[in-house]
Design a protein around this motif. Structure first.
Motif, short mmCIF file in Angstrom:
data_model
loop_
_atom_site.label_atom_id
_atom_site.label_comp_id
_atom_site.label_asym_id
_atom_site.label_seq_id
_atom_site.Cartn_x
_atom_site.Cartn_y
_atom_site.Cartn_z
N CYS A 8 -3.07 -3.89 1.18
CA CYS A 8 -1.83 -3.35 1.77
C CYS A 8 -2.01 -3.04 3.25
O CYS A 8 -1.10 -3.26 4.06
N PHE A 9 -3.19 -2.55 3.60
CA PHE A 9 -3.48 -2.31 5.01
C PHE A 9 -3.40 -3.59 5.81
O PHE A 9 -2.76 -3.66 6.87
N GLY A 10 -4.04 -4.66 5.30
CA GLY A 10 -4.00 -5.94 6.00
C GLY A 10 -2.60 -6.48 6.15
O GLY A 10 -2.22 -6.99 7.22
N GLY B 216 1.75 -6.74 10.93
CA GLY B 216 3.12 -6.94 11.37
C GLY B 216 3.44 -6.10 12.60
O GLY B 216 4.03 -6.57 13.58
N TYR B 217 3.02 -4.83 12.56
CA TYR B 217 3.21 -3.93 13.70
C TYR B 217 2.43 -4.43 14.91
O TYR B 217 2.98 -4.53 16.02
N MET B 218 1.15 -4.78 14.71
CA MET B 218 0.31 -5.16 15.83
C MET B 218 0.67 -6.51 16.43
O MET B 218 0.31 -6.81 17.56
N THR B 219 1.37 -7.34 15.69
CA THR B 219 1.81 -8.64 16.22
C THR B 219 3.10 -8.51 17.02
O THR B 219 3.25 -9.12 18.08
N ALA C 52 -8.16 -9.68 4.57
CA ALA C 52 -7.72 -10.87 5.29
C ALA C 52 -6.61 -11.60 4.55
O ALA C 52 -5.72 -12.17 5.18
N ALA C 53 -6.66 -11.57 3.22
CA ALA C 53 -5.60 -12.22 2.44
C ALA C 53 -4.25 -11.56 2.73
O ALA C 53 -3.23 -12.24 2.90
N GLY C 54 -4.23 -10.23 2.81
CA GLY C 54 -3.00 -9.54 3.17
C GLY C 54 -2.59 -9.82 4.60
O GLY C 54 -1.40 -9.99 4.91
N GLN C 55 -3.58 -9.91 5.49
CA GLN C 55 -3.32 -10.13 6.90
C GLN C 55 -2.71 -11.51 7.16
O GLN C 55 -1.95 -11.69 8.12
#
Length: 414
Positions: A240-242, A247-250, A363-366
């Motif tokens: 969930c963190f990823g 989204g915010y950081m992009t 990374a999968a979430g990211q």
């Protein structure tokens, strides 16, 4: 006493120099894209989905690098993988400034992701062994490693907006070239620090000591010093963190620009984000040292969710500054909380493997976050829905993390 004090200072200096790896792998190779994205999108004529896809390419590489690190760490070692990852990431950043085709940009982003994951996974394991005989200082070294990339955020937050403000949208290649050159210099310092830190485990260690058997149970896989099922809540929370943070950081800078933010506003907000990550190790020092299991992960992710949600309520400069402070306090502290959990619950031979598995899940979430947020923006005509989803996913991860148990609590029984 003086000798112990000098050793503590020397150890923290090693952790700080090692943290230059996160400056390169995270601040430059991953997060600086948010600052360059508006200029690249306008100059190259991208839609939001294409803009997000470039960070998804980086996340795909990151996943590949985490898988590769897991496969190689027992044979090659954390230190060797970290030392290889640093120059590869630096050269990838430098080369990004010399291409404009989306395909080749994506290839370089993938490469930076692969090598960046090796830096992150193996550097995290190495940082836990800076103070091998002092658990409290080891926790501080871990938080210094993950929080040190705030230096890179501040450098990017000041340098990139000024460069683009002076040169216009077409100056984005110069931003990548500057980060590449800085990364080469940081590579020398970080590699020298890594060479002075002992490998956390003997290479090829196949059997865990008694403590690991107590944690893993009798049905643990041969050659694996821990059991994944004992860490399901924290693994879900990290996924969930990823998914949520990226989204915010992009897109947060693009969101600010859409709301009419000036170059000065962007500099102040991004720089505060970086400064908050630098302060974070001391902010979380006591919870990381004294708490066990999921509550500390949940608290950090709740702070992160609050920071991600604030811009949607109010995009004024004060609200964005509060958002940056909260998000910066939680961003690198979430991986630090996971690393601290691993160090407290598992023996040293398992650290590299466990960090790699957690990074794979992260990374999968990211991978999903940037493209899905961009797709929603193209569909809805606004970045708001995707950014809102990011905050909700982070909050959900915090709730799930509360279910993470510890070896101590299991030993006590119900």
């Amino acid at each position: 006493m003086a000798g112990r004090g000098a050793a503590r200072i020397d150890g923290l200096a090693l952790a700080f120099l090692l943290s230059l790896g996160t400056v390169v792998s995270n601040s430059f190779a991953r997060f600086a894209y948010a600052l360059v994205l508006p200029a690249m999108r306008d100059d190259l004529g991208w839609n939001w989905s294409q803009a997000g896809a470039l960070n998804t390419a980086n996340a795909l590489g990151y996943l590949g690098g985490a898988v590769l690190a897991r496969a190689l760490v027992d044979r090659i070692g954390n230190r060797a993988l970290f030392i290889v990852g640093m120059p590869v990431t630096a050269v990838s950043l430098l080369a990004t400034g010399f291409v404009a085709d989306l395909f080749w940009l994506s290839v370089l982003r993938v490469l930076a992701g692969v090598s960046g994951a090796m830096i992150f996974v193996c550097g995290g394991a190495l940082s836990g062994n800076v103070f091998p005989d002092d658990p409290r200082r080891a926790t501080l070294a871990i938080t210094v490693f993950f929080g040190g990339s705030g230096i890179g955020l501040v450098l990017c937050g000041v340098g990139i907006p000024l460069l683009l403000g002076w040169g216009g949208d077409t100056a984005w290649p110069q931003a990548w070239i500057a980060m590449g050159l800085a990364s080469l210099a940081m590579t020398a310092a970080a590699v020298a620090a890594a060479a002075r830190i002992a490998e956390p485990a003997a290479l090829g260690a196949a059997r865990a000591p008694d403590r690991a058997e107590r944690v893993a149970g009798a049905d643990a896989r041969p050659g694996l010093a821990w059991r994944l099922t004992e860490f399901v809540p924290s693994l879900i929370a990290y996924a969930c963190f990823g998914l949520g943070y990226i989204g915010y950081m992009t897109f947060v800078i693009a969101w600010m620009r859409e709301q009419g933010a000036s170059t000065g506003d962007v500099i102040v907000v991004w720089s505060l984000l970086g400064l908050a990550t630098l302060v974070a190790p001391w902010l979380w020092k006591r919870p990381f040292a004294d708490w066990r299991g999921g509550p500390v992960i949940a608290l950090v992710m709740t702070v992160l969710a609050a920071g991600a949600g604030l811009p949607l309520l109010n995009a004024s400069l004060p609200a964005m500054l509060a958002s940056a402070a909260l998000f910066g306090a939680g961003m690198f502290s979430t991986p630090a909380a996971i690393s601290t959990l691993i160090r407290k619950e598992l023996p040293k031979p398992a650290w590299g493997q466990a960090m790699a598995v957690f990074t794979i899940v992260f990374a999968a979430g990211q991978i999903v976050g940037p493209t899905f947020t961009g797709w929603l923006a193209d569909l809805q005509g606004s970045l708001r829905p995707g950014l809102a989803l990011s905050a909700l996913v982070l909050l959900a991860g915090a709730a799930v993390a509360l279910g993470q148990k510890t070896a101590a609590s299991e030993a006590r029984g119900p």
